[in-house]
Design a protein around this motif. Structure first.
Motif, PDB file in Angstrom:
ATOM      1  N   SER A 273      33.676 -29.747  26.948  1.00 45.41           N
ATOM      2  CA  SER A 273      33.118 -28.440  27.305  1.00 45.41           C
ATOM      3  C   SER A 273      32.547 -27.736  26.080  1.00 45.41           C
ATOM      4  O   SER A 273      31.534 -27.028  26.165  1.00 45.41           O
ATOM      5  CB  SER A 273      34.192 -27.566  27.953  1.00 45.41           C
ATOM      6  N   GLN A 274      33.191 -27.922  24.944  1.00 38.67           N
ATOM      7  CA  GLN A 274      32.694 -27.277  23.723  1.00 38.67           C
ATOM      8  C   GLN A 274      31.317 -27.815  23.326  1.00 38.67           C
ATOM      9  O   GLN A 274      30.441 -27.050  22.909  1.00 38.67           O
ATOM     10  CB  GLN A 274      33.693 -27.472  22.582  1.00 38.67           C
ATOM     11  N   TYR A 275      31.123 -29.115  23.449  1.00 41.53           N
ATOM     12  CA  TYR A 275      29.796 -29.668  23.150  1.00 41.53           C
ATOM     13  C   TYR A 275      28.749 -29.110  24.122  1.00 41.53           C
ATOM     14  O   TYR A 275      27.619 -28.803  23.732  1.00 41.53           O
ATOM     15  CB  TYR A 275      29.826 -31.193  23.196  1.00 41.53           C
ATOM     16  N   ALA A 276      29.129 -28.969  25.381  1.00 40.22           N
ATOM     17  CA  ALA A 276      28.217 -28.361  26.348  1.00 40.22           C
ATOM     18  C   ALA A 276      27.925 -26.910  25.969  1.00 40.22           C
ATOM     19  O   ALA A 276      26.796 -26.424  26.121  1.00 40.22           O
ATOM     20  CB  ALA A 276      28.822 -28.434  27.750  1.00 40.22           C
ATOM     21  N   GLY A 277      28.939 -26.212  25.472  1.00 41.40           N
ATOM     22  CA  GLY A 277      28.763 -24.822  25.074  1.00 41.40           C
ATOM     23  C   GLY A 277      27.792 -24.648  23.923  1.00 41.40           C
ATOM     24  O   GLY A 277      27.034 -23.666  23.875  1.00 41.40           O
ATOM     25  N   ILE A 278      27.795 -25.580  22.979  1.00 40.56           N
ATOM     26  CA  ILE A 278      26.832 -25.528  21.872  1.00 40.56           C
ATOM     27  C   ILE A 278      25.409 -25.577  22.422  1.00 40.56           C
ATOM     28  O   ILE A 278      24.546 -24.782  22.045  1.00 40.56           O
ATOM     29  CB  ILE A 278      27.076 -26.707  20.892  1.00 40.56           C
ATOM     30  N   GLU A 279      25.167 -26.505  23.337  1.00 41.70           N
ATOM     31  CA  GLU A 279      23.847 -26.641  23.948  1.00 41.70           C
ATOM     32  C   GLU A 279      23.472 -25.374  24.728  1.00 41.70           C
ATOM     33  O   GLU A 279      22.327 -24.905  24.662  1.00 41.70           O
ATOM     34  CB  GLU A 279      23.835 -27.855  24.881  1.00 41.70           C
ATOM     35  N   ALA A 280      24.432 -24.822  25.467  1.00 40.46           N
ATOM     36  CA  ALA A 280      24.165 -23.630  26.276  1.00 40.46           C
ATOM     37  C   ALA A 280      23.703 -22.468  25.401  1.00 40.46           C
ATOM     38  O   ALA A 280      22.693 -21.812  25.690  1.00 40.46           O
ATOM     39  CB  ALA A 280      25.409 -23.239  27.070  1.00 40.46           C
ATOM     40  N   MET A 281      24.439 -22.196  24.340  1.00 34.63           N
ATOM     41  CA  MET A 281      24.104 -21.042  23.506  1.00 34.63           C
ATOM     42  C   MET A 281      22.844 -21.262  22.680  1.00 34.63           C
ATOM     43  O   MET A 281      22.080 -20.332  22.435  1.00 34.63           O
ATOM     44  CB  MET A 281      25.274 -20.689  22.602  1.00 34.63           C
ATOM     45  N   ALA A 282      22.615 -22.500  22.258  1.00 33.97           N
ATOM     46  CA  ALA A 282      21.459 -22.779  21.408  1.00 33.97           C
ATOM     47  C   ALA A 282      20.160 -22.801  22.202  1.00 33.97           C
ATOM     48  O   ALA A 282      19.112 -22.372  21.701  1.00 33.97           O
ATOM     49  CB  ALA A 282      21.656 -24.110  20.684  1.00 33.97           C
ATOM     50  N   LYS A 283      20.219 -23.296  23.453  1.00 31.54           N
ATOM     51  CA  LYS A 283      18.974 -23.550  24.185  1.00 31.54           C
ATOM     52  C   LYS A 283      18.986 -22.996  25.609  1.00 31.54           C
ATOM     53  O   LYS A 283      18.133 -23.362  26.412  1.00 31.54           O
ATOM     54  CB  LYS A 283      18.696 -25.051  24.225  1.00 31.54           C
ATOM     55  N   GLY A 284      19.935 -22.108  25.922  1.00 28.32           N
ATOM     56  CA  GLY A 284      20.088 -21.659  27.300  1.00 28.32           C
ATOM     57  C   GLY A 284      19.540 -20.281  27.619  1.00 28.32           C
ATOM     58  O   GLY A 284      19.737 -19.794  28.737  1.00 28.32           O
ATOM     59  N   GLY A 286      16.596 -19.228  28.360  1.00 27.85           N
ATOM     60  CA  GLY A 286      15.710 -19.254  29.522  1.00 27.85           C
ATOM     61  C   GLY A 286      16.467 -19.378  30.826  1.00 27.85           C
ATOM     62  O   GLY A 286      16.104 -18.752  31.836  1.00 27.85           O
ATOM     63  N   ASP A 287      17.535 -20.182  30.822  1.00 24.95           N
ATOM     64  CA  ASP A 287      18.369 -20.329  32.019  1.00 24.95           C
ATOM     65  C   ASP A 287      19.018 -19.001  32.382  1.00 24.95           C
ATOM     66  O   ASP A 287      19.076 -18.611  33.554  1.00 24.95           O
ATOM     67  CB  ASP A 287      19.466 -21.378  31.781  1.00 24.95           C
ATOM     68  N   VAL A 288      19.513 -18.306  31.376  1.00 27.02           N
ATOM     69  CA  VAL A 288      20.170 -17.017  31.606  1.00 27.02           C
ATOM     70  C   VAL A 288      19.192 -16.025  32.236  1.00 27.02           C
ATOM     71  O   VAL A 288      19.528 -15.331  33.204  1.00 27.02           O
ATOM     72  CB  VAL A 288      20.743 -16.458  30.285  1.00 27.02           C
ATOM     73  N   GLU A 289      17.986 -15.954  31.705  1.00 23.65           N
ATOM     74  CA  GLU A 289      16.991 -15.021  32.235  1.00 23.65           C
ATOM     75  C   GLU A 289      16.618 -15.358  33.667  1.00 23.65           C
ATOM     76  O   GLU A 289      16.444 -14.459  34.500  1.00 23.65           O
ATOM     77  CB  GLU A 289      15.746 -15.018  31.340  1.00 23.65           C
ATOM     78  N   MET A 290      16.480 -16.639  33.969  1.00 25.29           N
ATOM     79  CA  MET A 290      16.140 -17.052  35.327  1.00 25.29           C
ATOM     80  C   MET A 290      17.224 -16.630  36.306  1.00 25.29           C
ATOM     81  O   MET A 290      16.937 -16.064  37.370  1.00 25.29           O
ATOM     82  CB  MET A 290      15.944 -18.571  35.381  1.00 25.29           C
ATOM     83  N   MET A 291      18.477 -16.887  35.950  1.00 28.11           N
ATOM     84  CA  MET A 291      19.584 -16.531  36.851  1.00 28.11           C
ATOM     85  C   MET A 291      19.718 -15.013  36.964  1.00 28.11           C
ATOM     86  O   MET A 291      19.950 -14.487  38.058  1.00 28.11           O
ATOM     87  CB  MET A 291      20.882 -17.172  36.355  1.00 28.11           C
ATOM     88  N   LYS A 292      19.549 -14.312  35.856  1.00 28.74           N
ATOM     89  CA  LYS A 292      19.635 -12.851  35.885  1.00 28.74           C
ATOM     90  C   LYS A 292      18.568 -12.264  36.803  1.00 28.74           C
ATOM     91  O   LYS A 292      18.846 -11.357  37.598  1.00 28.74           O
ATOM     92  CB  LYS A 292      19.489 -12.299  34.472  1.00 28.74           C
ATOM     93  N   ASP A 293      17.339 -12.763  36.711  1.00 24.50           N
ATOM     94  CA  ASP A 293      16.264 -12.271  37.574  1.00 24.50           C
ATOM     95  C   ASP A 293      16.599 -12.490  39.044  1.00 24.50           C
ATOM     96  O   ASP A 293      16.342 -11.622  39.900  1.00 24.50           O
ATOM     97  CB  ASP A 293      14.945 -12.964  37.234  1.00 24.50           C
TER      98      ASP A 293
END
Length: 387
Positions: A273-284, A286-293
């Protein structure tokens, strides 16, 4: 022998989660639309899942450092600086936890001596008061008011403070109300916090889901930053609920103490999960904005629908919940939810699950598709017409 006699005195007085009660009821019935659980309906973005798969393929399945992978802690610091202008040192000020829930637990186990008081805002997330009590603390409830947009007011804090107060627990944007605090709002109470010297445990898991302006963290006030324990995680912003990944940012002395509890109870958060978290924070981002919208469109849709049918519902400024009043129906919160589930097969959560001040309200999550929300609104409207 009655095995219950073996239990400690506190655990027997803590009720089961009011959220889970209705979720379990709904899951045992056919054709139920459940708007009860606060879980995004989006899959975890593929590039984040792919990073976890890659970690497994490369055999990165061993324990990490107790505080978390160094690269994840660095990424958390970069994220907090980029998003909220907060400065933390990755090697001393960050602790990676098993979700925000573990973070809340170890914060209070590290802070509290028996009978220390903790100011708890109500309505509030169901786990807060039990976590304080399980750590030996005494919750002091402050009731947030609908007419104040569920904000904490200076007068309320002043009245709740006592020589026994050790900490205050905040959650903005709030669950279940969707209430937020602006920088101007915090400016009213920060001098009291500084003067009293109490700890501030701030659960900011919904920080990314702020629809009115930008999220303000109370940790951004330099004069009290050393008193603040900032808790957040990946569940809501990145749709990673099942990955169980959270973190704490705080002064190094507080982190060192909490890491003691963490290392003996947990060892470390799941490495994959921690490795996934690195990817999420570094490159996510756009995903956050899409879900927020998407959440914002759903929020507008459900608030308009509830108000049209006569359920007074203010527009929440954060998170993904609405908290409409059902007082005019003459039913209690639990009666309303039980009858709605029985007659129309719609599951929502009674407001009193979030504290006594939630009576007269229900919590409805809009972390579901527009189609599900539309069908649920039709059923709720029919229920009101026939009640």
């Amino acid at each position: 022998m009655n095995p219950k006699t073996l239990l400690n005195d506190v655990i027997g007085t803590i009720p089961p989660s009011g959220i889970r009660k209705f979720f379990d009821l709904a899951s045992s019935m056919e054709g139920v639309i459940s708007l009860g659980v606060g879980e995004p309906d989006f899959d975890t973005p593929w590039h984040i899942r792919e990073e976890a798969i890659y970690a497994i393929e490369k055999g990165r399945t061993f324990y990490s450092a107790n505080a978390g992978l160094p690269e994840l802690r660095k990424e958390i610091c970069r994220y907090l600086k980029r998003k909220f202008q907060l400065e933390y040192a990755w090697n001393t000020d960050i602790l990676v936890t098993v979700g925000g829930s573990e973070a809340i637990d170890i914060a209070f186990r590290s802070l509290l001596n028996p009978s220390d008081e903790v100011i708890v805002l109500s309505p509030g997330y169901v786990a807060y008061e039990p976590c304080v009590r399980l750590a030996g603390g005494v919750p002091v409830i402050v009731e947030l008011k609908e007419e104040d947009e569920f904000k904490l007011k200076k007068e309320q804090l002043q009245k709740a403070l006592s020589p026994k107060t050790k900490a205050i627990l905040m959650n903005f944007p709030g669950n279940p109300t969707g209430g937020i605090m602006t920088r101007e709002d915090f400016s009213e109470i920060v001098p009291l916090i500084q003067q009293s010297g109490i700890a501030v445990v701030t659960d900011e898991i919904y920080a990314e889901l702020t629809y009115s302006g930008k999220h303000c963290s109370i940790a951004s006030f330099d004069e009290i930053k050393d008193q603040v324990i900032l808790i957040s995680g990946f569940s809501k912003a990145y749709s990673m609920t099942g990955w169980r990944l959270g973190y704490i940012a705080a002064h190094q002395d507080l982190i060192a103490a909490m890491n003691k509890v963490h290392q003996y109870a947990i060892m470390c958060a799941p490495t994959i999960s921690q490795y996934a978290g690195i990817e999420a924070m570094a490159k996510g981002d756009g995903d956050v904005e899409m879900m927020k919208d998407s959440f914002e469109r759903r929020r507008n849709f459900i608030v308009n629908g509830l108000n049209r049918m006569g359920l007074k519902c203010p527009m929440p400024q954060g998170a993904f919940y609405v908290f409409p009043s059902i007082r005019h129906t003459g039913m209690t919160s639990e009666e309303f939810c039980e009858k709605l589930l029985e007659k129309e097969k719609v599951a929502v959560v009674p407001g009193n699950a979030f504290g006594a001040s939630g009576e007269g309200f229900v919590r409805i999550s809009y972390a579901y598709s527009i189609d599900e929300i539309k069908s649920a609104l039709e059923r709720i409207n029919r229920f009101l017409e026939n009640s």
